[in-house]
Design a protein around this motif. Sequence first.
Motif, PDB file in Angstrom:
ATOM      1  N   HIS A 179       0.828  -1.207   0.000  1.00  0.00           N
ATOM      2  CA  HIS A 179       0.000   0.000   0.000  1.00  0.00           C
ATOM      3  C   HIS A 179       0.864   1.259   0.000  1.00  0.00           C
ATOM      4  N   ALA A 180       1.869   1.297   0.860  1.00  0.00           N
ATOM      5  CA  ALA A 180       2.724   2.479   0.948  1.00  0.00           C
ATOM      6  C   ALA A 180       3.490   2.712  -0.347  1.00  0.00           C
ATOM      7  N   LEU A 181       3.971   1.629  -0.980  1.00  0.00           N
ATOM      8  CA  LEU A 181       4.718   1.773  -2.226  1.00  0.00           C
ATOM      9  C   LEU A 181       3.811   2.237  -3.359  1.00  0.00           C
ATOM     10  N   VAL A 182       2.597   1.722  -3.408  1.00  0.00           N
ATOM     11  CA  VAL A 182       1.642   2.178  -4.419  1.00  0.00           C
ATOM     12  C   VAL A 182       1.410   3.682  -4.305  1.00  0.00           C
ATOM     13  N   LEU A 183       1.196   4.168  -3.101  1.00  0.00           N
ATOM     14  CA  LEU A 183       0.911   5.592  -2.905  1.00  0.00           C
ATOM     15  C   LEU A 183       2.123   6.452  -3.267  1.00  0.00           C
ATOM     16  N   ARG A 184       3.302   6.005  -2.919  1.00  0.00           N
ATOM     17  CA  ARG A 184       4.503   6.762  -3.277  1.00  0.00           C
ATOM     18  C   ARG A 184       4.655   6.849  -4.791  1.00  0.00           C
ATOM     19  N   ARG A 185       4.430   5.743  -5.456  1.00  0.00           N
ATOM     20  CA  ARG A 185       4.572   5.751  -6.914  1.00  0.00           C
ATOM     21  C   ARG A 185       3.451   6.536  -7.588  1.00  0.00           C
ATOM     22  N   ALA A 186       2.274   6.559  -6.989  1.00  0.00           N
ATOM     23  CA  ALA A 186       1.188   7.376  -7.526  1.00  0.00           C
ATOM     24  C   ALA A 186       1.555   8.859  -7.456  1.00  0.00           C
ATOM     25  N   GLU A 187       2.142   9.272  -6.357  1.00  0.00           N
ATOM     26  CA  GLU A 187       2.585  10.664  -6.218  1.00  0.00           C
ATOM     27  C   GLU A 187       3.639  11.001  -7.266  1.00  0.00           C
ATOM     28  N   GLN A 188       4.567  10.090  -7.487  1.00  0.00           N
ATOM     29  CA  GLN A 188       5.621  10.326  -8.471  1.00  0.00           C
ATOM     30  C   GLN A 188       5.059  10.351  -9.894  1.00  0.00           C
ATOM     31  N   ALA A 189       4.083   9.510 -10.165  1.00  0.00           N
ATOM     32  CA  ALA A 189       3.465   9.484 -11.494  1.00  0.00           C
ATOM     33  C   ALA A 189       2.721  10.792 -11.770  1.00  0.00           C
ATOM     34  N   ARG A 190       1.998  11.278 -10.797  1.00  0.00           N
ATOM     35  CA  ARG A 190       1.295  12.559 -10.958  1.00  0.00           C
ATOM     36  C   ARG A 190       2.296  13.677 -11.212  1.00  0.00           C
ATOM     37  N   ALA A 191       3.383  13.706 -10.439  1.00  0.00           N
ATOM     38  CA  ALA A 191       4.388  14.750 -10.593  1.00  0.00           C
ATOM     39  C   ALA A 191       5.067  14.686 -11.956  1.00  0.00           C
TER      40      ALA A 191
END
Length: 232
Positions: free
Chosen positions: A136-148
């Motif tokens: 879960h934590a890795l998914v959220l981190r990568r989602a933030e990076q994808a948006r950026a």
Amino acid sequence: MTSNSEAGRLIVGLDVPDVRTAEAVVRDLDGVVSFYKIGYQLAFAGGLDFARELVSGGKQVFLDMKLLDIDNTVAKGVEAVAQMGVSMLTLHAYPKAMSAAVEAARGTPLCLLAVTVLTSMDAGDLKEAGYDYDPHALVLRRAEQARASGMGGIVCSASEAAAVRDIVGQQMAVVTPGIRLAGSDPGDQKRVVTPRRAIRAGASHLVVARPIVAAQDRRAAAESILSDMKLA
């Protein structure tokens, strides 16, 4: 994102060994499904030419290649895929790769999807692979990076879709594999969700392969998925 209708949000994974079988699946689903995913298995068995045929026939194609390489190689690959006319392309959510891909796709309608954590992986799998994050934590981190990075969407488990939607907002696609009807066999997926729950969680598109492709009546199986989506 593509169509908001259930039919436009259901992507059938053509996880089959050859083009002849893929053609049969598409024929069986004619008039019910118009969006198809082509991954490694079919791509390496003539599936890239078949993808072009689907596009020329008015179908949408999600090319699931999960690209990851040095920046220039990723960029050249994305440029070539954009010329095919497919709708979606996946790459692993590494910031440098995503930035290179976004720049290469600029000015084209190609939707770039960031793969966060494979739905076949759980916390133990990630630990074994050397990650300090739980899924879960890795998914959220990568989602933030994808948006950026300016990506067009995210691929994640439906169990993480709501949290991802909160991060990426309403403009990015949230594509969820690991979809199963209640009571069905999860196969090798470890994080599965029903179609209606995935839509309610914020998924824009659902990817369904074996529950439809391996069904005795593929058309009926697809219609069952669509009916469950409508209940959302």
